[in-house]
Design a protein around this motif. Structure first.
Motif, short mmCIF file in Angstrom:
data_model
loop_
_atom_site.label_atom_id
_atom_site.label_comp_id
_atom_site.label_asym_id
_atom_site.label_seq_id
_atom_site.Cartn_x
_atom_site.Cartn_y
_atom_site.Cartn_z
N GLY A 85 -26.38 -117.53 69.96
CA GLY A 85 -27.61 -116.95 69.30
C GLY A 85 -28.10 -115.94 69.95
O GLY A 85 -28.31 -115.72 71.08
N TYR A 86 -28.16 -114.63 69.35
CA TYR A 86 -28.73 -113.35 69.72
C TYR A 86 -29.57 -112.66 68.90
O TYR A 86 -29.49 -112.89 67.76
CB TYR A 86 -27.27 -112.72 70.04
CG TYR A 86 -26.92 -112.43 71.53
CD1 TYR A 86 -27.46 -111.71 72.59
CD2 TYR A 86 -25.72 -113.03 71.80
CE1 TYR A 86 -27.06 -111.60 73.82
CE2 TYR A 86 -25.23 -113.18 73.31
CZ TYR A 86 -25.83 -112.24 74.18
OH TYR A 86 -25.33 -112.32 75.22
N HIS A 87 -30.61 -112.13 69.57
CA HIS A 87 -31.51 -111.23 68.76
C HIS A 87 -30.72 -109.64 68.86
O HIS A 87 -29.79 -109.29 69.43
CB HIS A 87 -32.72 -110.70 69.58
CG HIS A 87 -33.70 -112.04 69.60
ND1 HIS A 87 -34.53 -112.55 68.31
CD2 HIS A 87 -33.99 -112.83 70.58
CE1 HIS A 87 -35.07 -113.45 68.71
NE2 HIS A 87 -34.87 -113.76 69.96
N ILE A 88 -30.80 -109.13 67.53
CA ILE A 88 -30.09 -107.84 67.31
C ILE A 88 -30.73 -106.79 66.84
O ILE A 88 -31.98 -107.09 66.01
CB ILE A 88 -28.97 -108.30 66.24
CG1 ILE A 88 -28.06 -109.02 66.77
CG2 ILE A 88 -28.37 -106.85 65.66
CD1 ILE A 88 -26.67 -109.30 66.01
N GLY A 89 -30.64 -105.72 67.07
CA GLY A 89 -31.33 -104.49 66.99
C GLY A 89 -30.48 -103.43 65.89
O GLY A 89 -29.13 -103.57 66.14
N VAL A 90 -30.83 -102.83 64.98
CA VAL A 90 -30.15 -102.10 64.16
C VAL A 90 -30.81 -100.63 64.12
O VAL A 90 -32.22 -100.58 63.76
CB VAL A 90 -29.89 -102.56 62.70
CG1 VAL A 90 -31.63 -103.00 61.91
CG2 VAL A 90 -29.24 -101.77 61.64
N ALA A 91 -30.03 -99.49 63.71
CA ALA A 91 -30.57 -98.39 63.62
C ALA A 91 -29.78 -97.96 62.12
O ALA A 91 -28.58 -97.91 62.19
CB ALA A 91 -30.27 -97.50 64.65
N TYR A 92 -30.72 -97.26 61.25
CA TYR A 92 -30.25 -96.75 60.12
C TYR A 92 -30.98 -95.45 59.49
O TYR A 92 -32.12 -95.44 59.88
CB TYR A 92 -30.32 -98.12 59.11
CG TYR A 92 -31.76 -98.36 58.65
CD1 TYR A 92 -32.04 -98.04 57.70
CD2 TYR A 92 -32.23 -99.32 59.60
CE1 TYR A 92 -33.59 -98.42 57.34
CE2 TYR A 92 -33.49 -99.81 59.29
CZ TYR A 92 -34.08 -99.20 58.17
OH TYR A 92 -35.45 -99.79 57.58
N ASP A 112 -37.95 -104.08 52.62
CA ASP A 112 -37.55 -105.39 51.99
C ASP A 112 -36.15 -105.53 52.24
O ASP A 112 -35.59 -106.50 52.63
CB ASP A 112 -38.15 -105.52 50.57
CG ASP A 112 -39.48 -105.76 50.52
OD1 ASP A 112 -40.08 -106.48 51.72
OD2 ASP A 112 -40.14 -105.67 49.39
N ILE A 113 -35.40 -104.11 51.78
CA ILE A 113 -34.10 -104.10 52.26
C ILE A 113 -33.69 -104.55 53.48
O ILE A 113 -32.81 -105.30 53.81
CB ILE A 113 -33.53 -102.77 51.81
CG1 ILE A 113 -33.81 -102.51 50.10
CG2 ILE A 113 -32.08 -102.79 51.96
CD1 ILE A 113 -33.55 -101.26 49.77
N THR A 114 -34.32 -103.82 54.57
CA THR A 114 -34.00 -104.06 56.00
C THR A 114 -34.24 -105.57 56.49
O THR A 114 -33.24 -106.22 57.06
CB THR A 114 -35.01 -103.27 56.80
OG1 THR A 114 -34.76 -101.91 56.40
CG2 THR A 114 -34.55 -103.49 58.12
N ASP A 115 -35.31 -106.18 55.89
CA ASP A 115 -35.57 -107.66 56.38
C ASP A 115 -34.74 -108.81 55.55
O ASP A 115 -34.78 -109.87 56.14
CB ASP A 115 -37.15 -107.98 56.08
CG ASP A 115 -38.02 -107.08 56.89
OD1 ASP A 115 -37.43 -106.56 57.91
OD2 ASP A 115 -39.09 -106.75 56.43
N THR A 116 -34.07 -108.31 54.39
CA THR A 116 -33.38 -109.26 53.63
C THR A 116 -31.99 -108.87 53.55
O THR A 116 -31.04 -109.35 54.06
CB THR A 116 -34.17 -109.66 52.30
OG1 THR A 116 -34.11 -108.26 51.56
CG2 THR A 116 -35.61 -110.04 52.42
N ASP A 117 -31.70 -107.89 52.64
CA ASP A 117 -30.18 -107.64 52.48
C ASP A 117 -29.47 -107.14 53.45
O ASP A 117 -28.43 -107.60 53.83
CB ASP A 117 -30.25 -106.70 51.49
CG ASP A 117 -30.90 -106.87 50.27
OD1 ASP A 117 -30.65 -107.24 49.00
OD2 ASP A 117 -32.16 -106.56 49.93
N LEU A 118 -30.03 -106.11 54.36
CA LEU A 118 -29.28 -105.86 55.64
C LEU A 118 -29.06 -107.03 56.72
O LEU A 118 -28.34 -106.96 57.15
CB LEU A 118 -30.04 -104.60 56.15
CG LEU A 118 -29.30 -103.99 57.42
CD1 LEU A 118 -27.86 -103.72 57.20
CD2 LEU A 118 -30.31 -103.03 57.94
#
Length: 262
Positions: A85-92, A112-118
Motif C-alpha cells: 500500500g502506498y499514498h500517491i500524488g497526481v499532477a494534471y 469530484d472527477i479527481t476524487d472518484t473517477d481519476l
C-alpha cells in the motif's frame, strides 16, 4: 413609498449578486442548464461574472497544473501474493478546448472527477499491472516502472476526454506490506550497504597504492637528480661496494674501477 421602492431595489440587487458566479483567471467555466428543452447542454464561458439564477449552474475547470495527494492509500497485490500500500500524488490539468467533453463524460466538477473517477483509474491500473510483477522485481527497481506504466495507461484513456494527467508519484513509505516485503527491503538495504563498504575499501586501497607509487617515483627522481649533480657520490658508493678484486682478463684500454692502468 420611497422606502418600499428602496427595499425592493435592494432585494433585487441581493438576488442579482447571489445569483451570479465568477470565473477567475486561469479557469474556464461551463454554464449548464438544469431545466428546459436544452437541459444539460453546456456553454463554455471565460473569465468574468455570470448570472445563473435558478435554472443554470456554472462548473469551474482550472486550466493550470493541479496537484493532488490522496489521503487514502492505494493497495495492490503483486504476482506472488504480496500486498503493498502506498499514498500517491497526481499532477494534471484540464484541456480548455475540451471542457465540454469533460463535463458531458463525467457530469461533475473537476474536484469530484479527481476524487472518484481519476482515483479509480489509478487504482485499476496499479492492480492490473502489479499482478504481473513479483515483489522482488518491485523492490529491485520495478517500483518506478510500475508507476510509469500506470501513468501511460491513464494518459491514453483520459487524455482524449480532456483530462491531461502529467505525472504520478509515490508519497512517503509503504503503509501496508506483509512480512516478506519488509524482509526483502531489509535484504536489499543490507546488500547496498555491503556494496558501499566494498567500494569504499577498494577506493581506499587504490588511493593508498597511488600515493605510494607517487612517493616512490618522487624519491627516485630526487635521488637521480642528486647523483647527476654530484657524480663523486656515485664514485664513492662504487668504492664502498667494491670487494677489491680486479678482473682476471683485461684488454688494452679497458678501465678498472677507480684505477687507471697505464
Amino acid at each position: 413609498m420611497k422606502k418600499l421602492i428602496f427595499a425592493a431595489l435592494m432585494a433585487v440587487a441581493v438576488l442579482c449578486v447571489a445569483g451570479c458566479d465568477r470565473v477567475e483567471p486561469g479557469n474556464v467555466g461551463i454554464k449548464v442548464n438544469k431545466l428546459g428543452d436544452d437541459k444539460g447542454v453546456g456553454e463554455v464561458v471565460g473569465v468574468g461574472r455570470y448570472w445563473t439564477g435558478w435554472n443554470t449552474e456554472i462548473y469551474i475547470f482550472p486550466t493550470f497544473k493541479q496537484m493532488k495527494t490522496y489521503e487514502d492509500a492505494f493497495n495492490f497485490q503483486m504476482s506472488d501474493g504480496t500486498t503493498i500500500g502506498y499514498h500517491i500524488g497526481v499532477a494534471y490539468r484540464v484541456d480548455p478546448t475540451k471542457v465540454t467533453t469533460v463535463f458531458q463524460t463525467y457530469r461533475k466538477g473537476v474536484d469530484d472527477i479527481t476524487d472518484t473517477d481519476l482515483r479509480q483509474k489509478i487504482a485499476d491500473s496499479l492492480n492490473r499491472l502489479a499482478s504481473r510483477m513479483s515483489t522482488d522485481k518491485f523492490i529491485d527497481g520495478g517500483k518506478a516502472d510500475l508507476l510509469t506504466a500506470a501513468l501511460s495507461e491513464i494518459q491514453q484513456e483520459m487524455g482524449p476526454i480532456g483530462i491531461q494527467v502529467i505525472s504520478l508519484s509515490w508519497v512517503g513509505k509503504p503503509v501496508t506490506a506483509n512480512q516478506k516485503t519488509l524482509q526483502r527491503e531489509q535484504e536489499v538495504k543490507q546488500r547496498e550497504a555491503e556494496a558501499n563498504m566494498l567500494r569504499a575499501e577498494a577506493d581506499g586501497q587504490a588511493d593508498a597504492k597511488m600515493k605510494l607509487a607517487k612517493a616512490e617515483a618522487e624519491s627516485i627522481k630526487i635521488r637521480g637528480d642528486a647523483l647527476r649533480q654530484n657524480p663523486e657520490v656515485m664514485q664513492l658508493e662504487a668504492i664502498n661496494k667494491w670487494n677489491g678484486t680486479l678482473p682476471q682478463y683485461m684488454t688494452s684500454g679497458t678501465s678498472t674501477p677507480f684505477i687507471q692502468v697505464k
